[in-house]
Scaffold this active site. Structure first.
Site, PDB file in Angstrom:
ATOM      1  N   ASP A 123       0.847  -1.189   0.000  1.00 15.08           N
ATOM      2  CA  ASP A 123       0.000   0.000   0.000  1.00 15.08           C
ATOM      3  C   ASP A 123       0.884   1.240   0.000  1.00 15.08           C
ATOM      4  O   ASP A 123       2.052   1.193   0.395  1.00 15.08           O
ATOM      5  CB  ASP A 123      -0.941   0.013   1.202  1.00 15.08           C
ATOM      6  N   ASP A 156       8.789   3.431  -1.112  1.00 11.10           N
ATOM      7  CA  ASP A 156       8.002   3.068   0.076  1.00 11.10           C
ATOM      8  C   ASP A 156       6.673   2.459  -0.355  1.00 11.10           C
ATOM      9  O   ASP A 156       5.702   3.174  -0.523  1.00 11.10           O
ATOM     10  CB  ASP A 156       7.793   4.317   0.930  1.00 11.10           C
ATOM     11  N   GLU A 190      -0.007  -0.900   5.844  1.00 16.36           N
ATOM     12  CA  GLU A 190       1.061  -0.433   6.721  1.00 16.36           C
ATOM     13  C   GLU A 190       0.983   1.058   6.963  1.00 16.36           C
ATOM     14  O   GLU A 190       1.267   1.541   8.060  1.00 16.36           O
ATOM     15  CB  GLU A 190       2.423  -0.799   6.118  1.00 16.36           C
ATOM     16  N   GLU A 191       0.600   1.808   5.943  1.00 17.72           N
ATOM     17  CA  GLU A 191       0.604   3.268   6.042  1.00 17.72           C
ATOM     18  C   GLU A 191      -0.434   3.798   7.022  1.00 17.72           C
ATOM     19  O   GLU A 191      -0.399   4.967   7.389  1.00 17.72           O
ATOM     20  CB  GLU A 191       0.389   3.898   4.659  1.00 17.72           C
ATOM     21  N   ASP A 217      12.271  -6.198   7.725  1.00 19.89           N
ATOM     22  CA  ASP A 217      11.307  -5.279   7.119  1.00 19.89           C
ATOM     23  C   ASP A 217      12.051  -4.078   6.553  1.00 19.89           C
ATOM     24  O   ASP A 217      13.281  -3.994   6.640  1.00 19.89           O
ATOM     25  CB  ASP A 217      10.299  -4.840   8.183  1.00 19.89           C
ATOM     26  N   HIS A 459       7.195  10.167   1.013  1.00 14.67           N
ATOM     27  CA  HIS A 459       5.774  10.500   1.144  1.00 14.67           C
ATOM     28  C   HIS A 459       5.463  11.826   0.459  1.00 14.67           C
ATOM     29  O   HIS A 459       4.391  12.394   0.670  1.00 14.67           O
ATOM     30  CB  HIS A 459       5.371  10.577   2.619  1.00 14.67           C
TER      31      HIS A 459
END
Length: 486
Positions: A123, A156, A190-191, A217, A459
């Protein structure tokens, strides 16, 4: 005069002995880096780039409001994986958790060995409305231009998902047979915290009694000019992540007309509380993962810096003062204080009856939520201000002396032969924390060499990854699968 001369000679002798002893300590510092065995793995790079490019075109966006998820895009992404990695889907077991979190199991030949887990998430965060025109390439184009792959998720963290599957597909073509079970665990939320993805996967593993030797991770990366005195790139592997707490400070009282204010208003008292907290700060302490970082990089430093860190027991106060001088390094050695929301008042000529501030804290391992609450109350020293603290404490600290950490080090060095690979404390959150209850150790490492600018793009606008970095990530995952099965 004779006594003064004797005293001087004693002092000079002491100084000589001091310099000899501390100098020898600096010269005796040994490297903690394994000797690289440069990877020779060759795979279809053109196809790998095409796969990454296409992966970015699926708008698998996480929203805080889950009703906004476009699940059709998630379905399409999963179909793309099945089409792109036929051997993975023929030879590995695939289980879906909450329909969209993916768990691939590659069965090993030795059931007595505990499995290892590689995890990422597919995601991505939304593109901020109104910024689309600022992108050099459209954010979900997956455009390949200027030796880069562009779009949301390139760093990401679709690079992790695609990198792992590319590595597995390659090794399957080579008839590689792992000794221990390997799990590839891909979250889809996850976000926004990973509650239905990584958390649900970890709970499932716990129910089945499955525990991992280690889980790897995303997290740290390889960055140049990160540590003063170290000329090589430094790759940092998160061995813990800071906790995240929200402190709410509230005061209530009579309002009234602004023409007749009290000497101390609600806003003034909350502002004073904030000022006291920022002036006081939590105590800096070079310990735990922060201390580990410098122990690993000190042998690679110039002699002056090596001398200081080799004799840390003498120079620690000076080191801590230097580290506290910059926000990035201060965060490495203390719990942080960040006022983020201030709420008070609605009318310019009316005193507010309530004032409130929200403060975000990132907790060092060893600092609890109760510690934060006590620190705030003692520092502000105002019984009329109500303090509540919620959140989560720092994750457990994973081993740096184990074969698990050394496996990650070796795999990274095999690809990035000149990099210094060291442990560190991760400031942000990741899915790794969900796996703490089912894994002996959890680590956080994104196997790419990036700049500080790249970190801001994760982001933000113009997220992209160089083709070279992406291909190196695949090589790293190939190496970690091989090294983890020795």
């Amino acid at each position: 005069m004779k006594k003064l001369k004797i005293a001087f000679l004693i002092l000079a002798s002491f100084l000589v002995v001091f310099l000899i002893v501390t100098g020898i300590r600096a010269m005796m510092v040994e490297t903690k880096q394994p000797k690289p065995i440069p990877t020779t793995e060759a795979f279809d790079e053109e196809t790998a780039v095409k796969h990454m490019s296409e992966a970015i075109t699926y708008e698998t966006i996480s929203y805080q409001d889950r009703t906004k998820f476009n699940l059709n895009e998630f379905d399409r992404f999963i179909e793309f994986l099945q089409k792109s990695y036929p051997l993975v889907h023929e030879q590995l077991e695939l289980e879906k958790v909450n329909e969209y979190a993916l768990v691939y199991k590659w069965k090993g030949s030795d059931p007595s060995k505990k499995p290892i887990g590689l995890t990422s998430h597919y995601d991505v965060v939304p593109v901020l409305s109104g910024t689309e025109a600022n992108w050099e390439q459209k954010p979900f184009s997956g455009a390949v231009s200027d030796e880069k792959i562009w779009g949301r998720g390139t760093l990401d963290d679709k690079i992790g998902v695609i990198g792992i599957l590319e590595a597995a597909e390659h090794l399957l073509k080579q008839n590689f047979k792992p000794e221990r079970d390997m799990y590839f665990m891909f979250g889809h939320d996850e976000e926004i915290g990973g509650d239905e993805g990584a958390s649900a996967i970890a709970n499932l593993m716990k129910e089945r009694g499955i525990t991992f030797e280690f889980v790897l991770d995303e997290g740290g990366a390889i960055v140049e000019n990160m540590v003063p005195g170290v000329n090589q790139p430094v790759g940092v592997v998160g061995i813990s992540e800071k906790g995240s707490a929200t402190a709410e400070l509230t005061i209530e009282g009579s309002g009234g007309h602004s023409s007749q204010p009290k000497n101390r208003t609600n806003i003034g008292r909350i502002a004073s509380a904030i000022a006291k907290l920022e002036e006081t700060q939590f105590k800096g302490d070079l310990r735990g993962p922060g201390e580990d970082l410098f122990e690993f990089v000190a042998p690679e430093m110039s002699f002056g810096m090596k001398y200081v860190f080799a004799n840390k027991f003498i120079f620690e106060p000076i080191i801590e003062k230097i580290l506290l001088g910059q926000p990035a390094t201060a965060a490495l050695i203390r719990t942080t204080i960040a006022p983020t929301i201030f709420q008070a008042g609605e009318q310019y000529n009316a005193l507010p009856e309530e004032a409130k501030v929200i403060i975000n804290h990132r907790l060092m391992p060893g600092d609890s939520l109760e510690d934060v609450k006590e620190f705030i109350e003692e520092t502000i020293d105002d019984p009329d201000i109500k303090v509540t603290v919620t959140g989560n404490e720092a994750s457990s600290v994973s081993s740096i002396d184990s074969w698990q950490f050394k496996t990650i080090q070796q795999a990274a060095r095999n690809v990035y032969t000149d990099a210094v690979i060291a442990p560190y404390l991760m400031f942000a959150g990741s899915d790794a924390r969900h796996y703490d209850p089912v894994s002996k150790d959890t680590y956080r490492f994104l196997p790419v060499q990036i700049t500080g600018e790249d970190l801001n793009r994760m982001h933000g606008t113009n997220e992209h990854v160089s083709i070279k970095n992406y291909l190196n990530a695949i090589k790293f995952y190939i190496e970690i699968m091989k090294e983890g099965n020795k």
